[in-house]
Design a protein around this motif. Structure first.
Motif, PDB file in Angstrom:
ATOM      1  N   ALA A 219       0.831  -1.213   0.000  1.00  0.00           N
ATOM      2  CA  ALA A 219       0.000   0.000   0.000  1.00  0.00           C
ATOM      3  C   ALA A 219       0.865   1.262   0.000  1.00  0.00           C
ATOM      4  O   ALA A 219       0.558   2.242  -0.694  1.00  0.00           O
ATOM      5  CB  ALA A 219      -0.920  -0.002   1.219  1.00  0.00           C
ATOM      6  N   GLY A 223       0.928   3.619  -3.205  1.00  0.00           N
ATOM      7  CA  GLY A 223       0.373   4.937  -2.873  1.00  0.00           C
ATOM      8  C   GLY A 223       1.315   6.068  -3.258  1.00  0.00           C
ATOM      9  O   GLY A 223       0.884   7.094  -3.794  1.00  0.00           O
ATOM     10  N   ARG A 227       0.677   8.939  -6.208  1.00  0.00           N
ATOM     11  CA  ARG A 227       0.568  10.346  -5.791  1.00  0.00           C
ATOM     12  C   ARG A 227       1.628  11.234  -6.423  1.00  0.00           C
ATOM     13  O   ARG A 227       1.382  12.400  -6.726  1.00  0.00           O
ATOM     14  CB  ARG A 227       0.677  10.420  -4.268  1.00  0.00           C
ATOM     15  CG  ARG A 227       0.500  11.809  -3.701  1.00  0.00           C
ATOM     16  CD  ARG A 227       0.482  11.769  -2.183  1.00  0.00           C
ATOM     17  NE  ARG A 227       0.303  13.089  -1.607  1.00  0.00           N
ATOM     18  CZ  ARG A 227       0.300  13.351  -0.314  1.00  0.00           C
ATOM     19  NH1 ARG A 227       0.457  12.362   0.554  1.00  0.00           N
ATOM     20  NH2 ARG A 227       0.143  14.582   0.143  1.00  0.00           N
TER      21      ARG A 227
END
Length: 282
Positions: A219, A223, A227
């Protein structure tokens, strides 16, 4: 400098393995040189043994104060990555293993005397009798210290080290899976207890705590890439093993892996700009 320069690479390698910092290693080697210049050369029968003793004792002093500083470091403290060529030929598996990034990170678990005995014996094959004179203990005590240090590190080391090609292949697969958001492949590549460490040194944005466990690391990695733009990716070399030089969201970083039994057990991301000067691509 007569007699000193032929030992410089070995002394740098010793200091770096003890301290995990090339800056600090260069400091202790420079101090060793000054002591060499001031010493009565007629009383020195074995220059290498004399210099190894001086560097080890200076590094031990530095290590004791460095432990306090590293405990107050903002976020995880990681070793400064370097090119293996700084230390001359890596002629034995032990020299290569004790320079590997994962082993250097593991050695932070050891007390300064344990680390000194372990490095002297494991990497440089110094006899216990000589180690005893360097660290101020008996040969029997040094033997016990070495065995104790090896046991403390054994859980995080693989007797059968992957080749550079195997390591590089796993690194490439990890990078491709992360960029593609391929959760299945990422999960297959990571061990269940994998840990991701990020060292920003309080100077750039980075996770202040290690990210633990496969699901959390997956994750975290996906992530970040969702981003922030990945502006640059280059395969590089760090500590004798393949690494990845990247620019993520405008921040330069070097990423290395701890690979054991065909799985990734740790991800090390060095973002602190002070630690990237020696491995930054030209």
């Amino acid at each position: 400098m007569s007699g000193f320069e032929e030992h410089r690479a070995v002394l740098l390698g010793l200091g770096y393995r003890l301290l995990g910092s090339m800056w600090d290693a260069e400091d202790v080697v420079q101090e060793a040189y000054l002591r060499w210049v001031r010493a009565d050369r007629s009383e020195i029968r074995e220059p290498r043994a004399f210099l190894v003793t001086v560097v080890t004792r200076l590094a031990l002093d530095q290590l004791r104060s460095a432990r306090v500083k590293r405990e107050a470091y903002p976020g995880p403290w990681l070793p400064e990555p370097v090119h293996a060529g700084e230390f001359g030929p890596m002629e034995t598996a032990e020299l290569r293993d004790t320079l590997s990034y994962a082993t250097l990170h593991l050695m932070e678990r050891l007390s300064p005397p344990e680390r000194a005995v372990f490095v002297l014996r494991e990497a440089f094959e110094v006899p216990y009798e000589e180690i005893a004179g360097i660290v101020g203990a008996t040969p029997a005590a040094c033997r016990q210290t070495h065995h104790r240090a090896a046991r403390r590190l054994s859980g995080g080391r693989d007797r059968f080290h992957p080749s550079a090609a195997e390591h590089g292949e796993l690194l490439t697969r990890f990078l491709d899976a992360a960029r593609d958001g391929d959760l299945t492949t990422l999960t297959e590549l990571l061990s269940e207890d994998v840990v991701a460490y990020n060292d920003g040194g309080g100077k750039v944005r980075a996770a202040l705590r290690p990210v633990t466990g496969r699901d959390n690391v997956v994750a975290f990695v996906t992530g970040l890439l969702a981003r922030y733009p990945l502006d640059e990716v280059r395969i590089a070399e760090s500590n004798g093993q393949p690494a990845v030089w990247t620019r993520l969201g405008g921040q330069e970083q070097l990423v290395t892996l701890d690979v054991r039994d065909g799985r990734i057990h740790a991800v090390f991301a060095v973002l602190n700009p002070d630690k990237l000067t020696r491995v930054r691509p030209a």
